[in-house]
Design a protein around this motif. Structure first.
Motif, PDB file in Angstrom:
ATOM      1  N   LYS A   1      -1.749 -10.949 -11.780  1.00 46.93           N
ATOM      2  CA  LYS A   1      -1.955 -10.166 -13.007  1.00 46.93           C
ATOM      3  C   LYS A   1      -0.622  -9.681 -13.560  1.00 46.93           C
ATOM      4  CE  LYS A   1      -4.943  -8.284 -15.860  1.00 46.93           C
ATOM      5  NZ  LYS A   1      -5.715  -9.140 -16.753  1.00 46.93           N
TER       6      LYS A   1
ATOM      7  N   LYS B   1      -6.664  -9.473  -2.563  1.00 45.41           N
ATOM      8  CA  LYS B   1      -6.414  -8.349  -3.467  1.00 45.41           C
ATOM      9  C   LYS B   1      -4.944  -8.310  -3.873  1.00 45.41           C
ATOM     10  CE  LYS B   1     -10.019  -5.239  -1.821  1.00 45.41           C
ATOM     11  NZ  LYS B   1     -10.275  -3.966  -1.124  1.00 45.41           N
ATOM     12  N   HIS B   2      -4.070  -8.471  -2.898  1.00 48.24           N
ATOM     13  CA  HIS B   2      -2.633  -8.458  -3.177  1.00 48.24           C
ATOM     14  C   HIS B   2      -2.260  -9.605  -4.111  1.00 48.24           C
ATOM     15  CE1 HIS B   2       1.702  -8.393  -2.657  1.00 48.24           C
ATOM     16  NE2 HIS B   2       1.648  -9.628  -2.209  1.00 48.24           N
TER      17      HIS B   2
ATOM     18  N   ASP C   1      -3.530  -0.708  -6.096  1.00 51.58           N
ATOM     19  CA  ASP C   1      -2.162  -0.374  -6.475  1.00 51.58           C
ATOM     20  C   ASP C   1      -1.146  -1.246  -5.768  1.00 51.58           C
ATOM     21  OD1 ASP C   1      -2.338   0.653  -3.913  1.00 51.58           O
ATOM     22  OD2 ASP C   1      -1.528   2.599  -4.396  1.00 51.58           O
TER      23      ASP C   1
ATOM     24  N   GLU D   1      -0.647   2.098  -9.944  1.00 53.21           N
ATOM     25  CA  GLU D   1      -1.844   1.391 -10.375  1.00 53.21           C
ATOM     26  C   GLU D   1      -1.491   0.441 -11.519  1.00 53.21           C
ATOM     27  OE1 GLU D   1      -4.999   1.745  -9.097  1.00 53.21           O
ATOM     28  OE2 GLU D   1      -4.366   3.244  -7.630  1.00 53.21           O
ATOM     29  N   LEU D   2      -2.184  -0.679 -11.604  1.00 56.97           N
ATOM     30  CA  LEU D   2      -1.907  -1.645 -12.659  1.00 56.97           C
ATOM     31  C   LEU D   2      -2.114  -1.095 -14.072  1.00 56.97           C
ATOM     32  CD1 LEU D   2      -1.529  -3.637 -10.312  1.00 56.97           C
ATOM     33  CD2 LEU D   2      -2.669  -5.310 -11.727  1.00 56.97           C
TER      34      LEU D   2
ATOM     35  N   TYR E   1      -7.893  -3.119  -9.690  1.00 56.49           N
ATOM     36  CA  TYR E   1      -6.994  -4.030  -8.980  1.00 56.49           C
ATOM     37  C   TYR E   1      -6.307  -3.348  -7.801  1.00 56.49           C
ATOM     38  CZ  TYR E   1      -7.422  -7.539 -12.650  1.00 56.49           C
ATOM     39  OH  TYR E   1      -7.904  -8.494 -13.511  1.00 56.49           O
TER      40      TYR E   1
ATOM     41  N   GLU F   1       3.254  -5.121  -0.538  1.00 55.04           N
ATOM     42  CA  GLU F   1       2.017  -4.566  -0.002  1.00 55.04           C
ATOM     43  C   GLU F   1       2.314  -4.194   1.439  1.00 55.04           C
ATOM     44  OE1 GLU F   1      -2.010  -3.412   0.161  1.00 55.04           O
ATOM     45  OE2 GLU F   1      -0.713  -3.856  -1.532  1.00 55.04           O
TER      46      GLU F   1
ATOM     47  N   ARG G   1      -3.350  -8.994  -7.693  1.00 54.83           N
ATOM     48  CA  ARG G   1      -2.480  -8.017  -8.369  1.00 54.83           C
ATOM     49  C   ARG G   1      -1.175  -8.672  -8.817  1.00 54.83           C
ATOM     50  NH1 ARG G   1      -4.566  -4.356  -4.372  1.00 54.83           N
ATOM     51  NH2 ARG G   1      -2.930  -4.956  -2.924  1.00 54.83           N
TER      52      ARG G   1
END
Length: 139
Positions: A78, A71-72, A19, A4-5, A17, A36, A75
Motif C-alpha cells: 500500500k 499483514k506486513h 501500523d 498508522e497508514l 492495515y 515490522e 502494508r
C-alpha cells in the motif's frame, strides 16, 4: 511508536492495515526502511515453534484473516502504491526507495523460517540491525 497508514497517507482507508512499527529513512538518498518488529517468546517444544511459524507464512489463516507476514506485506504494498504520499509525509526531496524487513528479537523460532520468508521480505534479528543496509541490499 508505530504509525498508522491513514496518518501517513493523509486519508481514511476502507480497511484497517495496522501500523508500521518503525519508519527509518535517509532524506538525502530517499531510502526508506519499513520495519515490522516482533519480540516472540522463546518456545521450547516443536509444536510451540510450529505454531509461531504458522503466523508468518504470508497467507490467509483458516479463518480467512491475514497472518502476520501477509499483514506486513500488504502494508508495504500500500505504501509503495502511494509512494508520493510517503514522500510528502516524510518530507523527502527524492522519491522514496522503499525497503522492508521483519525484525525479530530472538533467533528462535524464526531461524527455521528465514529461507522461506526471504522471498517475501528481509528478516533481521535485533542484534543484527547494524547490518540492515547490507541485508536489505541483498533482498
Amino acid at each position: 511508536l508505530g504509525r498508522e497508514l491513514p496518518e501517513i497517507l493523509g486519508a481514511s482507508l476502507p480497511e484497517d492495515y495496522g501500523d508500521i512499527d518503525v519508519i527509518a529513512y535517509r532524506p538525502e538518498t530517499g531510502q526508506v526502511f519499513l520495519l515490522e518488529c516482533k519480540d516472540l517468546a522463546h518456545q521450547k517444544t516443536p509444536g510451540e515453534v510450529a505454531e509461531q511459524l504458522s503466523k508468518f507464512r504470508g497467507e490467509l489463516t483458516d479463518k480467512g484473516k491475514k497472518d502476520l507476514l501477509m499483514k506486513h506485506l500488504v502494508r508495504v504494498k500500500k505504501l509503495r502504491e502511494n509512494s508520493d504520499k510517503l514522500k510528502q509525509y516524510l518530507q523527502l526531496k527524492r522519491s522514496p526507495e522503499i525497503n522492508d524487513a521483519l525484525v525479530f528479537r530472538h533467533p528462535v523460532p524464526m531461524k527455521y523460517a528465514v529461507d522461506r520468508m526471504a522471498d517475501a521480505t528481509a528478516v533481521v534479528l535485533y542484534e543484527e540491525l547494524d547490518k540492515l543496509n547490507t541485508l536489505l541490499a541483498l533482498h
